[in-house]
Design a protein around this motif. Structure first.
Motif, PDB file in Angstrom:
ATOM      1  N   ASN A  91       0.947  -1.374  -0.081  1.00 54.66           N
ATOM      2  CA  ASN A  91      -0.018   0.088  -0.146  1.00 54.66           C
ATOM      3  C   ASN A  91       0.811   1.219   0.081  1.00 54.66           C
ATOM      4  OD1 ASN A  91      -2.376  -1.220   0.326  1.00 54.66           O
ATOM      5  ND2 ASN A  91      -2.053  -1.671   2.287  1.00 54.66           N
ATOM      6  N   PRO A  92       0.467   2.175  -0.737  1.00 56.87           N
ATOM      7  CA  PRO A  92       1.164   3.539  -0.752  1.00 56.87           C
ATOM      8  C   PRO A  92       0.708   4.386   0.575  1.00 56.87           C
ATOM      9  CG  PRO A  92      -0.526   3.614  -2.494  1.00 56.87           C
ATOM     10  CD  PRO A  92      -0.639   2.268  -1.758  1.00 56.87           C
ATOM     11  N   VAL A  93       1.903   4.651   1.061  1.00 51.33           N
ATOM     12  CA  VAL A  93       1.889   5.729   2.209  1.00 51.33           C
ATOM     13  C   VAL A  93       2.543   7.239   2.028  1.00 51.33           C
ATOM     14  CG1 VAL A  93       2.415   5.908   4.913  1.00 51.33           C
ATOM     15  CG2 VAL A  93       1.851   3.560   3.738  1.00 51.33           C
ATOM     16  N   ALA A  94       1.365   8.056   2.362  1.00 53.17           N
ATOM     17  CA  ALA A  94       1.994   9.328   1.918  1.00 53.17           C
ATOM     18  C   ALA A  94       2.929   9.886   2.903  1.00 53.17           C
ATOM     19  CB  ALA A  94       0.745  10.192   2.160  1.00 53.17           C
ATOM     20  N   LYS A  95       4.194  10.529   2.846  1.00 52.64           N
ATOM     21  CA  LYS A  95       5.184  11.294   3.493  1.00 52.64           C
ATOM     22  C   LYS A  95       4.561  12.640   3.666  1.00 52.64           C
ATOM     23  CE  LYS A  95       8.625   9.287   0.703  1.00 52.64           C
ATOM     24  NZ  LYS A  95      10.008   9.398   0.189  1.00 52.64           N
ATOM     25  N   SER A  96       5.410  13.498   4.209  1.00 56.11           N
ATOM     26  CA  SER A  96       5.024  14.851   4.394  1.00 56.11           C
ATOM     27  C   SER A  96       5.208  15.652   2.954  1.00 56.11           C
ATOM     28  CB  SER A  96       5.733  15.507   5.502  1.00 56.11           C
ATOM     29  OG  SER A  96       7.207  15.375   5.317  1.00 56.11           O
ATOM     30  N   PHE A 120       5.440   9.334  -1.715  1.00 57.91           N
ATOM     31  CA  PHE A 120       4.766   8.144  -1.161  1.00 57.91           C
ATOM     32  C   PHE A 120       5.854   7.320  -1.049  1.00 57.91           C
ATOM     33  CE2 PHE A 120       1.438  10.571  -3.003  1.00 57.91           C
ATOM     34  CZ  PHE A 120       0.046  10.047  -1.820  1.00 57.91           C
ATOM     35  N   ARG A 121       5.812   6.280  -0.066  1.00 60.06           N
ATOM     36  CA  ARG A 121       6.562   5.056  -0.036  1.00 60.06           C
ATOM     37  C   ARG A 121       5.580   4.062   0.169  1.00 60.06           C
ATOM     38  NH1 ARG A 121       7.052   3.285   5.535  1.00 60.06           N
ATOM     39  NH2 ARG A 121       6.031   4.718   6.873  1.00 60.06           N
ATOM     40  N   LYS A 122       6.115   2.843  -0.261  1.00 64.05           N
ATOM     41  CA  LYS A 122       5.357   1.545  -0.101  1.00 64.05           C
ATOM     42  C   LYS A 122       5.381   1.011   1.157  1.00 64.05           C
ATOM     43  CE  LYS A 122       4.099  -2.409  -3.068  1.00 64.05           C
ATOM     44  NZ  LYS A 122       4.368  -3.006  -4.251  1.00 64.05           N
ATOM     45  N   LEU A 123       4.274   0.568   1.766  1.00 69.46           N
ATOM     46  CA  LEU A 123       4.279  -0.274   3.048  1.00 69.46           C
ATOM     47  C   LEU A 123       3.896  -1.573   2.470  1.00 69.46           C
ATOM     48  CD1 LEU A 123       4.484  -0.347   6.018  1.00 69.46           C
ATOM     49  CD2 LEU A 123       2.198   0.111   5.974  1.00 69.46           C
ATOM     50  N   THR A 124       4.760  -2.624   2.841  1.00 69.05           N
ATOM     51  CA  THR A 124       4.466  -3.932   2.237  1.00 69.05           C
ATOM     52  C   THR A 124       4.177  -4.902   3.675  1.00 69.05           C
ATOM     53  OG1 THR A 124       5.632  -3.811   0.617  1.00 69.05           O
ATOM     54  CG2 THR A 124       5.106  -5.900   1.058  1.00 69.05           C
ATOM     55  N   LEU A 125       3.049  -5.648   3.663  1.00 69.20           N
ATOM     56  CA  LEU A 125       2.705  -6.562   4.826  1.00 69.20           C
ATOM     57  C   LEU A 125       2.845  -8.084   4.140  1.00 69.20           C
ATOM     58  CD1 LEU A 125      -0.669  -4.830   5.772  1.00 69.20           C
ATOM     59  CD2 LEU A 125       1.520  -4.378   6.844  1.00 69.20           C
ATOM     60  N   ILE A 126       3.888  -8.633   4.893  1.00 59.77           N
ATOM     61  CA  ILE A 126       3.919  -9.911   4.646  1.00 59.77           C
ATOM     62  C   ILE A 126       3.559 -10.887   5.682  1.00 59.77           C
ATOM     63  CG2 ILE A 126       5.972  -9.357   3.205  1.00 59.77           C
ATOM     64  CD1 ILE A 126       7.680 -10.232   5.352  1.00 59.77           C
ATOM     65  N   GLY A 127       3.526 -12.196   5.435  1.00 58.22           N
ATOM     66  CA  GLY A 127       2.964 -13.084   6.452  1.00 58.22           C
ATOM     67  C   GLY A 127       3.941 -13.194   7.672  1.00 58.22           C
TER      68      GLY A 127
END
Length: 67
Positions: A24-29, A38-45
């Motif tokens: 998911n893209p996460v907004a920076k300031s 934007f940076r990417k936040l990745t959720l893994i198992g």
């Protein structure tokens, strides 16, 4: 947890659950309309996390001089 990681390492096959990730893209300031803010936040198992860390520690000594 060590046994599944060792089995995956030896066989070269990881469980399908470890191959999935949600990004998911996460907004920076800054400007929210600038894609560079934007940076990417990745959720893994949970099972994939230690396996990824083992791989990271193995390849980091080779990778860092390449950057």
């Amino acid at each position: 947890m060590a046994r599944p990681i060792q089995a995956a390492w030896r066989s070269g096959v990881v469980p399908p659950q470890w191959r999935r990730a949600l990004g998911n893209p996460v907004a920076k300031s800054g400007d929210p309309f600038d894609p560079a803010n934007f940076r990417k936040l990745t959720l893994i198992g949970v099972g994939a996390k230690p396996y990824v860390l083992v791989i990271l520690h193995r390849i980091r000594p080779w990778l860092e001089p390449q950057l």
